[in-house]
Design an enzyme around this catalytic site. Structure first.
Site, mmCIF file in Angstrom:
data_model
loop_
_atom_site.group_PDB
_atom_site.id
_atom_site.type_symbol
_atom_site.label_atom_id
_atom_site.label_comp_id
_atom_site.label_asym_id
_atom_site.label_seq_id
_atom_site.Cartn_x
_atom_site.Cartn_y
_atom_site.Cartn_z
ATOM 1 N N TYR A 188 -27.137 -100.734 -12.708
ATOM 2 C CA TYR A 188 -27.643 -101.487 -13.859
ATOM 3 C C TYR A 188 -27.233 -102.831 -13.595
ATOM 4 O O TYR A 188 -27.613 -103.742 -14.511
ATOM 5 C CB TYR A 188 -26.767 -100.835 -15.215
ATOM 6 C CG TYR A 188 -27.143 -99.432 -15.444
ATOM 7 C CD1 TYR A 188 -28.327 -99.091 -15.906
ATOM 8 C CD2 TYR A 188 -26.151 -98.462 -15.375
ATOM 9 C CE1 TYR A 188 -28.723 -97.815 -16.135
ATOM 10 C CE2 TYR A 188 -26.431 -97.374 -15.619
ATOM 11 C CZ TYR A 188 -27.804 -97.011 -16.244
ATOM 12 O OH TYR A 188 -28.114 -95.588 -16.490
ATOM 13 N N ASN A 207 -33.402 -100.909 -26.287
ATOM 14 C CA ASN A 207 -33.086 -100.025 -25.059
ATOM 15 C C ASN A 207 -31.966 -99.083 -25.546
ATOM 16 O O ASN A 207 -30.755 -99.370 -25.841
ATOM 17 C CB ASN A 207 -32.176 -100.695 -23.887
ATOM 18 C CG ASN A 207 -31.849 -99.848 -22.760
ATOM 19 O OD1 ASN A 207 -31.917 -98.738 -22.777
ATOM 20 N ND2 ASN A 207 -31.314 -100.397 -21.607
ATOM 21 N N HIS A 216 -33.765 -90.188 -24.296
ATOM 22 C CA HIS A 216 -34.287 -89.054 -24.011
ATOM 23 C C HIS A 216 -34.435 -87.568 -24.774
ATOM 24 O O HIS A 216 -34.735 -86.499 -24.843
ATOM 25 C CB HIS A 216 -33.493 -88.550 -22.415
ATOM 26 C CG HIS A 216 -33.454 -89.762 -21.610
ATOM 27 N ND1 HIS A 216 -34.567 -90.343 -21.069
ATOM 28 C CD2 HIS A 216 -32.219 -90.602 -21.144
ATOM 29 C CE1 HIS A 216 -34.077 -91.311 -20.254
ATOM 30 N NE2 HIS A 216 -32.632 -91.292 -20.515
ATOM 31 N N ASP A 231 -38.072 -91.232 -35.165
ATOM 32 C CA ASP A 231 -38.481 -91.132 -36.413
ATOM 33 C C ASP A 231 -38.151 -92.497 -37.280
ATOM 34 O O ASP A 231 -38.979 -92.959 -37.675
ATOM 35 C CB ASP A 231 -37.745 -90.079 -37.249
ATOM 36 C CG ASP A 231 -38.573 -88.529 -36.993
ATOM 37 O OD1 ASP A 231 -39.365 -88.501 -36.237
ATOM 38 O OD2 ASP A 231 -37.832 -87.620 -37.311
ATOM 39 N N HIS A 246 -35.910 -100.356 -20.237
ATOM 40 C CA HIS A 246 -34.723 -99.805 -19.543
ATOM 41 C C HIS A 246 -34.605 -100.523 -18.229
ATOM 42 O O HIS A 246 -35.594 -101.291 -17.720
ATOM 43 C CB HIS A 246 -35.064 -98.275 -18.951
ATOM 44 C CG HIS A 246 -35.439 -97.356 -19.989
ATOM 45 N ND1 HIS A 246 -34.401 -96.782 -20.892
ATOM 46 C CD2 HIS A 246 -36.637 -96.931 -20.491
ATOM 47 C CE1 HIS A 246 -35.053 -96.123 -21.579
ATOM 48 N NE2 HIS A 246 -36.234 -96.029 -21.423
ATOM 49 N N SER A 292 -33.172 -99.847 -15.385
ATOM 50 C CA SER A 292 -33.601 -99.022 -14.371
ATOM 51 C C SER A 292 -34.844 -98.187 -14.416
ATOM 52 O O SER A 292 -35.048 -97.999 -15.482
ATOM 53 C CB SER A 292 -32.396 -97.710 -14.148
ATOM 54 O OG SER A 292 -32.437 -96.797 -15.059
ATOM 55 N N ARG A 343 -33.976 -87.898 -17.086
ATOM 56 C CA ARG A 343 -34.271 -89.347 -17.488
ATOM 57 C C ARG A 343 -35.917 -89.574 -17.541
ATOM 58 O O ARG A 343 -36.484 -90.564 -18.033
ATOM 59 C CB ARG A 343 -33.739 -90.422 -16.534
ATOM 60 C CG ARG A 343 -32.212 -90.154 -16.723
ATOM 61 C CD ARG A 343 -31.663 -91.235 -15.824
ATOM 62 N NE ARG A 343 -30.174 -90.928 -15.646
ATOM 63 C CZ ARG A 343 -29.171 -91.170 -16.330
ATOM 64 N NH1 ARG A 343 -29.351 -91.659 -17.459
ATOM 65 N NH2 ARG A 343 -27.891 -90.913 -15.897
HETATM 66 C C1 DQA Z 1 -31.165 -96.713 -19.496
HETATM 67 C C2 DQA Z 1 -31.332 -95.643 -18.917
HETATM 68 C C3 DQA Z 1 -30.929 -94.114 -19.395
HETATM 69 O O1 DQA Z 1 -31.377 -93.145 -18.737
HETATM 70 C C4 DQA Z 1 -29.377 -94.393 -19.322
HETATM 71 O O2 DQA Z 1 -28.794 -93.337 -20.174
HETATM 72 C C5 DQA Z 1 -28.818 -95.773 -19.849
HETATM 73 C C6 DQA Z 1 -29.419 -96.707 -19.665
HETATM 74 C C7 DQA Z 1 -31.383 -97.898 -18.602
HETATM 75 O O3 DQA Z 1 -31.617 -99.135 -19.214
HETATM 76 O O4 DQA Z 1 -31.969 -97.943 -17.317
HETATM 77 O O5 DQA Z 1 -27.796 -95.639 -20.534
HETATM 78 O O6 DQA Z 1 -31.548 -96.915 -20.681
#
Ligand code: DQA
Length: 141
Positions: A22, A72, A78, A85, A98, A100, A109
């Site tokens: 991250y 985010n 997920h 909603d 995201h 990542s 994910r």
């Molecule tokens: C995330 C990706 C998600 O899978 C993960 O649970 C996060 C960060 C990302 O910013 O890459 O908490 O949203």
């Protein structure tokens, strides 16, 4: 133009949490850099973060008063039908973000329950993902 940036669960831990995935920047620093960028685009941006699903839902509802939402949702992406909603209950365009590239990571994910109710998805560009979302919404006006 007014944009609301909502960061969800565990994103308050940026800078400390898995920096190899991250990045090393804190959420505070990411937000302050984005604020400068928004100023250049003549966009007002506000920042909120919560680890609590219901609070994120409330923030999304408050997004009715904005021209765009950058979200985010972290791991809630997920599986949170409540967050999905909430997005579909308002007409404000929401961009899913995201840091990542979730599609390169664990299989759980690869599923997003919110993508279908968002105007677009940006993933995999680190902190730049937020900036790309900001530009996408600013260009929409
Ligand atoms: C995330 C990706 C998600 O899978 C993960 O649970 C996060 C960060 C990302 O910013 O890459 O908490 O949203």
């Amino acid at each position: 133009m007014k944009i609301l940036l909502i960061n969800g669960v565990n994103l308050d831990m940026l800078g400390v949490r898995e920096p190899d995935i991250y990045g090393a920047k804190t959420l505070e620093k990411i937000n302050s850099d984005l604020l400068q960028e928004a100023k250049k685009l003549n966009v007002d941006i506000e920042f909120v973060q919560s680890n609590i699903e219901g609070e994120i839902v409330d923030y999304i509802h408050s997004g009715r008063l904005y021209d765009g939402i950058i979200l985010n949702a972290g791991a809630y992406t997920h599986y949170s039908i409540a967050i999905r909603d909430a997005i579909s209950s308002i007409s404000t365009p929401c961009v899913e973000v995201h840091l990542s590239n979730v599609h390169k990571r664990e299989e759980f994910r690869h599923t997003s329950v919110i993508s279908a109710v968002c105007v677009g998805v940006i993933a995999g560009f680190g902190e730049k993902s937020y900036s790309l979302a900001l530009h996408a919404l600013a260009d929409k006006k």
